[in-house]
Scaffold this active site. Structure first.
Site, PDB file in Angstrom:
ATOM      1  N   HIS A 192       0.964  -0.964   0.220  1.00 15.60           N
ATOM      2  CA  HIS A 192       0.078   0.210  -0.120  1.00 15.60           C
ATOM      3  C   HIS A 192       0.866   1.336  -0.036  1.00 15.60           C
ATOM      4  O   HIS A 192       0.313   2.510  -0.524  1.00 15.60           O
ATOM      5  CB  HIS A 192      -0.612  -0.078   0.971  1.00 15.60           C
ATOM      6  CG  HIS A 192      -2.329  -0.892   1.140  1.00 15.60           C
ATOM      7  ND1 HIS A 192      -3.438  -0.005   0.184  1.00 15.60           N
ATOM      8  CD2 HIS A 192      -2.300  -1.962   0.798  1.00 15.60           C
ATOM      9  CE1 HIS A 192      -4.263  -1.151   0.133  1.00 15.60           C
ATOM     10  NE2 HIS A 192      -3.768  -2.235   0.585  1.00 15.60           N
ATOM     11  N   LYS A 219      -9.208  13.645   3.643  1.00  9.53           N
ATOM     12  CA  LYS A 219      -8.409  12.301   3.579  1.00  9.53           C
ATOM     13  C   LYS A 219      -7.373  12.940   5.484  1.00  9.53           C
ATOM     14  O   LYS A 219      -7.116  14.143   5.684  1.00  9.53           O
ATOM     15  CB  LYS A 219      -7.451  12.284   2.956  1.00  9.53           C
ATOM     16  CG  LYS A 219      -6.961  13.993   2.089  1.00  9.53           C
ATOM     17  CD  LYS A 219      -6.217  13.540   1.032  1.00  9.53           C
ATOM     18  CE  LYS A 219      -6.935  14.058  -0.266  1.00  9.53           C
ATOM     19  NZ  LYS A 219      -6.817  12.920  -0.603  1.00  9.53           N
ATOM     20  N   ARG A 220      -7.097  11.751   5.634  1.00  8.22           N
ATOM     21  CA  ARG A 220      -5.855  11.540   6.610  1.00  8.22           C
ATOM     22  C   ARG A 220      -5.622  13.173   6.502  1.00  8.22           C
ATOM     23  O   ARG A 220      -4.607  13.033   5.422  1.00  8.22           O
ATOM     24  CB  ARG A 220      -4.916  10.674   6.799  1.00  8.22           C
ATOM     25  CG  ARG A 220      -6.124   9.450   7.310  1.00  8.22           C
ATOM     26  CD  ARG A 220      -6.121  10.253   8.782  1.00  8.22           C
ATOM     27  NE  ARG A 220      -4.528   9.904   9.914  1.00  8.22           N
ATOM     28  CZ  ARG A 220      -5.153   9.039  10.658  1.00  8.22           C
ATOM     29  NH1 ARG A 220      -6.038   8.010  10.744  1.00  8.22           N
ATOM     30  NH2 ARG A 220      -4.458   8.950  11.791  1.00  8.22           N
ATOM     31  N   LYS A 235       0.256  14.991   1.791  1.00  5.02           N
ATOM     32  CA  LYS A 235      -1.094  14.547   0.908  1.00  5.02           C
ATOM     33  C   LYS A 235      -1.159  16.288   0.406  1.00  5.02           C
ATOM     34  O   LYS A 235      -2.013  16.423   0.065  1.00  5.02           O
ATOM     35  CB  LYS A 235      -1.905  14.415   1.960  1.00  5.02           C
ATOM     36  CG  LYS A 235      -2.306  12.886   2.097  1.00  5.02           C
ATOM     37  CD  LYS A 235      -3.306  12.626   3.020  1.00  5.02           C
ATOM     38  CE  LYS A 235      -2.878  10.702   2.726  1.00  5.02           C
ATOM     39  NZ  LYS A 235      -4.296   9.987   2.047  1.00  5.02           N
ATOM     40  N   THR A 269      -8.513   6.337  -2.670  1.00  4.84           N
ATOM     41  CA  THR A 269     -10.156   5.851  -3.005  1.00  4.84           C
ATOM     42  C   THR A 269     -11.007   7.220  -2.809  1.00  4.84           C
ATOM     43  O   THR A 269     -12.130   7.255  -3.530  1.00  4.84           O
ATOM     44  CB  THR A 269     -10.258   5.158  -1.897  1.00  4.84           C
ATOM     45  OG1 THR A 269     -10.401   5.560  -0.420  1.00  4.84           O
ATOM     46  CG2 THR A 269      -9.492   3.940  -2.778  1.00  4.84           C
ATOM     47  N   LYS A 285     -14.847   8.181  -5.248  1.00  3.44           N
ATOM     48  CA  LYS A 285     -16.105   8.665  -4.325  1.00  3.44           C
ATOM     49  C   LYS A 285     -16.063  10.115  -4.802  1.00  3.44           C
ATOM     50  O   LYS A 285     -17.744   9.797  -5.289  1.00  3.44           O
ATOM     51  CB  LYS A 285     -15.722   8.835  -2.697  1.00  3.44           C
ATOM     52  CG  LYS A 285     -15.582   7.268  -2.573  1.00  3.44           C
ATOM     53  CD  LYS A 285     -14.672   7.263  -0.984  1.00  3.44           C
ATOM     54  CE  LYS A 285     -14.793   6.075  -0.196  1.00  3.44           C
ATOM     55  NZ  LYS A 285     -13.637   7.020   1.386  1.00  3.44           N
TER      56      LYS A 285
END
Ligand SMILES: *Cc1c(COP(=O)(O)O)cnc(C)c1O
Length: 811
Positions: free
Chosen positions: A348, A534-535, A540, A642, A646
């Site tokens: 991952h 998101k986290r 990110k 992901t 969505k």
């Protein structure tokens, strides 16, 4: 089996009265929910039982998906949907004078995962059941889930998540299926008189693993699979050894709480205990089930596929070896063949800080027999590979090195398949991160781009859009998401586009109502809703998003009469409690929000909402309301993502770097239907190689950016003295590891393109529609078909449209 509203009301009332012996109207919504959950359990129990029986009778091959995390979200509505009785029940509840949405809302959202990895496992459970694939989940029943996040003065505060407070209607405790897991002690091998060495254990600590099973209900197909979560208990016959509270605590601790780290590795002993605990329990119960069928061992890998979701369950490899060697008396070669053929592994992440490795001594002490087996696997690997690949390459691939056990190496060597989770990610694994392994085992490597279930993320989360799509193209997309592409035919239909716009507006109003009630913030639902959920992680780059917001704010302050596309910026993110920098970013964004939301010069031009306690239920509220999907990780860092899928499925336009599955989104929608910006993976690699990047120089050459950064340290944003300085230093003194400054200008330019397009409502809506219609290939149904076909070799009763199995492209 059809259920009428009248039948439902009668049966539901019976269940309620049996449970509470009182009148349903006086009950709390939690009690009503509990009764409805029980009704569903009774209603689906026959299918659950029959599914099991069918698998057993036909001796079909089954998959066991081992995952340290599952993030299922609320299950009431999705169970009703999949049973095909959502509308019946909703009507019945209404006729009884009860509030359906209130009942739905009183279910706690079980946070047994951190983020993407756990959510993927749960989307997979839905698809596996919906495709009629014989599949089981295997994980941990944490007593406490991921912490609840609160903001106090803009700082993240973590509270325990006692998700079991009101019980859990979905689970069934199966103490008859409990197994014993052994820790510690000493072990030596002794000749057993039949020329075999058997291990003799002494002074071990024996823990009882008790399974709690939850039915995974397939979509309108009568299939109910099993999710098995293990809980640690003191074995009854050993109570005598656990007299003090402290003694008992050691046992309870094993399944007490989920580690709150996402994409980060914490080498704690308790974590290793957790990993071995659920792995050993799962493997033991698989072997027990296999033996019940009285098949020869050579049939094992024809009947069982064991999937390892990231390296957390990688001890499956030595544990299966242990059972086959020590308990079943197989020889090494046979046991090794069975193990390799049964196990497959998903990688991952490529980030070094997330790669699991355990100190040799820790494994030796906690799992002495497992350590011996790992050592033997390692030695055989060396003996076999050195003659073929030489010492240098071989020693780069050993499981044990520098005093550590490398879990990814164990998973790769002990399995027959290694997959990445998006094309770019898999390419990076082959060419960089795992290139030595790729040279040794080229045929093990394959890509399986992640997916999401359209049933939860479209049908349930966005019922209005569902109705529109049903009306235009029919309902087949729920079982064959490829059908969504038919919706493209309406991309120029003015009526459809205006319906789409109305639905988006209603979803934004729904979110605005939530923001008002919860945070007393007034949002303009006609503003552009810009979403990053998101986290919180440096890679990110929530910081990049925040710097753009700050830049806009400065523009407004320079000229309050400036005409700007009004925007609502929505953030949702938890930071790992030990991740100080991430928490400082949260504080910074909250301080910025406070400043901007209360500045009369700004008004409706900008609002920022940072929702507390982001999780699946909030995602279901936010995603249908999004216009822009922020997917702005530094290229090469996000394995797949992901939330990008969505959001696309719900008609948000993606604003993204070419990272993870964003690239595949771009390929599907076309460059004219996505906003791209930033460095590519290759450019990042080149900059890293050259080592000449200077964040300071970027700053010096960009006056606008310079002004933005000054705001971090000049006191303009109240109450971030410390955080502002740390963030500033991370960018300038420590030279901006994630190229935030480098990508700033092209990010702002992409935002300006988005603003401009939003002026042209029809053009925007058209692109939104094309995004929805192009998202079918990201259904987890297709992802799972490819796992089933190419890795697990299992059959499902509803696998159709197999041409989708060829690559990631639609037919
Ligand atoms: C989908 C999802 C994620 C994953 O989001 P990414 O943007 O892909 O990291 C995380 N948390 C929740 C609750 C989700 O539903």
């Amino acid at each position: 089996m059809t259920l009428t509203t009248t039948e439902f009301k009668t049966e539901f009332t019976k269940v309620f009265e049996a449970l509470y012996a009182s009148n349903i109207k006086d009950a709390s919504s939690v009690q009503q929910y509990n009764a409805l959950g029980n009704f569903i359990k009774v209603y689906s129990s026959e299918n659950w039982n029959q599914t099991n029986q069918l698998y057993l009778d036909n001796q079909v091959k089954q998959v066991y998906y081992f995952s340290m995390e599952f993030l299922p979200g609320r299950m009431l509505k999705s169970n009703l949907l999949n049973l095909g009785i959502l509308d019946t029940v909703r009507t019945g509840i209404k006729e009884m004078g009860l509030d359906f949405e209130e009942i739905v809302g009183s279910e706690v959202d079980p946070a047994l995962g951190n983020g993407g990895l756990g959510r993927l496992a749960s989307c997979f459970m839905d698809s596996i059941a919906s495709l009629g694939i014989p599949g089981n989940g295997n994980g941990i029943r944490y007593r406490y889930g991921l912490f609840q996040q609160k903001f106090v003065d803009g700082y993240q505060v973590e509270l325990p998540e006692n998700w079991l407070r009101n019980g859990n209607v979905w689970e069934v405790r199966k103490e008859n299926k409990a197994v014993t897991v052994r820790f510690g002690g000493e072990v030596y091998l002794k000749e057993d008189g039949k020329n075999k060495l058997r291990p003799i254990y002494s002074n071990t600590q024996n823990i009882l693993a008790v399974p709690y099973d939850t039915g995974m209900i397939g979509y309108e197909n009568d299939v109910v699979n099993n999710l098995r979560l293990w809980s640690a208990e003191i074995p009854v016959e050993e109570e005598i050894n656990y007299k003090t509270v402290a003694d008992r605590e050691v046992v309870n601790q094993i399944t007490e709480v989920l580690y709150p780290d996402d994409s980060n590795y914490e080498g704690q002993l308790l974590r290793l205990r957790q990993e071995y605990f659920f792995t050993s329990a799962g493997i033991q119960s698989i072997v027990r089930f296999f033996k019940k069928q009285q098949l020869p061992w050579s049939e094992f890998s024809n009947k069982i596929a064991i999937h390892v979701n990231d390296t957390h369950p990688a001890l499956c490899v030595p544990e299966l070896m242990r059972i086959l060697l020590d308990e079943e008396g197989l020889g090494w070669e046979q046991a090794w063949n069975i193990t390799k053929r049964s196990i497959s592994y998903t990688n991952h992440t490529i980030m070094q800080e997330a790669m699991e490795k355990w100190p040799v001594q820790m494994v030796q002490e906690l799992l002495p027999r497992i350590y011996q087996i790992i050592e033997a696997i390692n030695q055989r690997h060396i003996d076999k590979k050195v003659p073929l690949y030489g010492e240098e390459l071989t020693y780069r691939t050993t499981i044990i090195s520098d005093g550590y056990i490398k879990m990814a190496n164990l998973a790769i060597i002990g399995s027959h398949s290694v997959n990445g989770v998006a094309q770019l990610h898999t390419d990076i694994l082959k060419e960089e991160t795992l290139r030595d392994f790729y040279e040794m085992y080229p045929s093990k490597f394959n890509n399986k781009t992640n997916g999401i279930t359209q049933r939860r993320w479209l049908h349930l989360a966005n019922e209005k859009l569902t109705h529109l799509i049903d009306e235009k193209i029919g309902k087949e997309w729920k079982t064959n998401p490829a059908e969504l592409r038919q919706f493209k035919a309406y991309s120029k239909d003015k009526d459809t586009l205006s319906c789409l716009a109305d639905i988006k507006l209603e979803n934004k109003q729904r979110f605005a109502a939530y923001a008002k009630e919860k945070y007393a913030i007034e949002l303009d639902p006609t503003a552009l809703f810009d979403v990053q959920i998101k986290r919180l992680h440096a890679y990110k780059r929530q910081l990049l998003n925040a710097l753009h917001i700050l830049d806009r704010y400065l523009k407004i302050k320079d000229d309050p009469s400036l005409e700007l596309q009004p925007r609502v910026f929505i953030f949702g993110a938890k930071a790992a409690p030990s991740y100080i920098y991430a928490k400082q970013i949260i504080k910074f964004i909250n301080a910025l929000a406070h400043l901007i939301n209360n500045d009369p010069d700004v008004g409706d031009k900008m609002k920022i909402v940072f929702v507390e306690n982001y999780g699946v239920s909030l995602a279901e509220l936010i995603i249908p309301a999004a216009d822009i999907s922020e997917q702005i990780s530094l290229a090469g860092k996000e394995a797949s993502g992901t939330s990008n899928m969505k959001l696309m499925l719900n008609g948000a336009l993606t604003l993204a770097t070419l990272d993870g599955a964003n690239i595949e989104i771009k390929d599907l929608v076309g460059e004219e239907n996505i906003f791209l910006f930033g460095l590519t993976n290759e450019e990042v690699n080149q900059l890293n190689r050259e080592g000449t990047y200077s964040a300071k120089r970027v700053l010096d050459e960009n006056e606008r950016l310079n002004r933005v950064l000054e705001c971090l340290i000049n006191g303009m944003i109240p109450d971030i003295e410390e955080e502002g300085r740390v963030i500033y230093d991370s960018l300038i003194r420590y030279n901006d590891e994630y190229y935030v400054l480098k990508d700033f200008e092209s990010f702002v330019a992409a935002q300006e393109r988005a603003d401009k397009l939003y002026q042209d409502k029809e053009a925007w809506n058209q692109k939104a529609l094309i995004n929805i219609a192009s998202s079918g290939p990201f259904s987890a149904d297709f992802t799972i078909m490819r796992y089933a076909d190419e890795i697990w070799n299992v059959k499902g009763k509803a696998i159709k449209n197999r041409s989708f199995l060829k690559g990631n492209q639609p037919i």
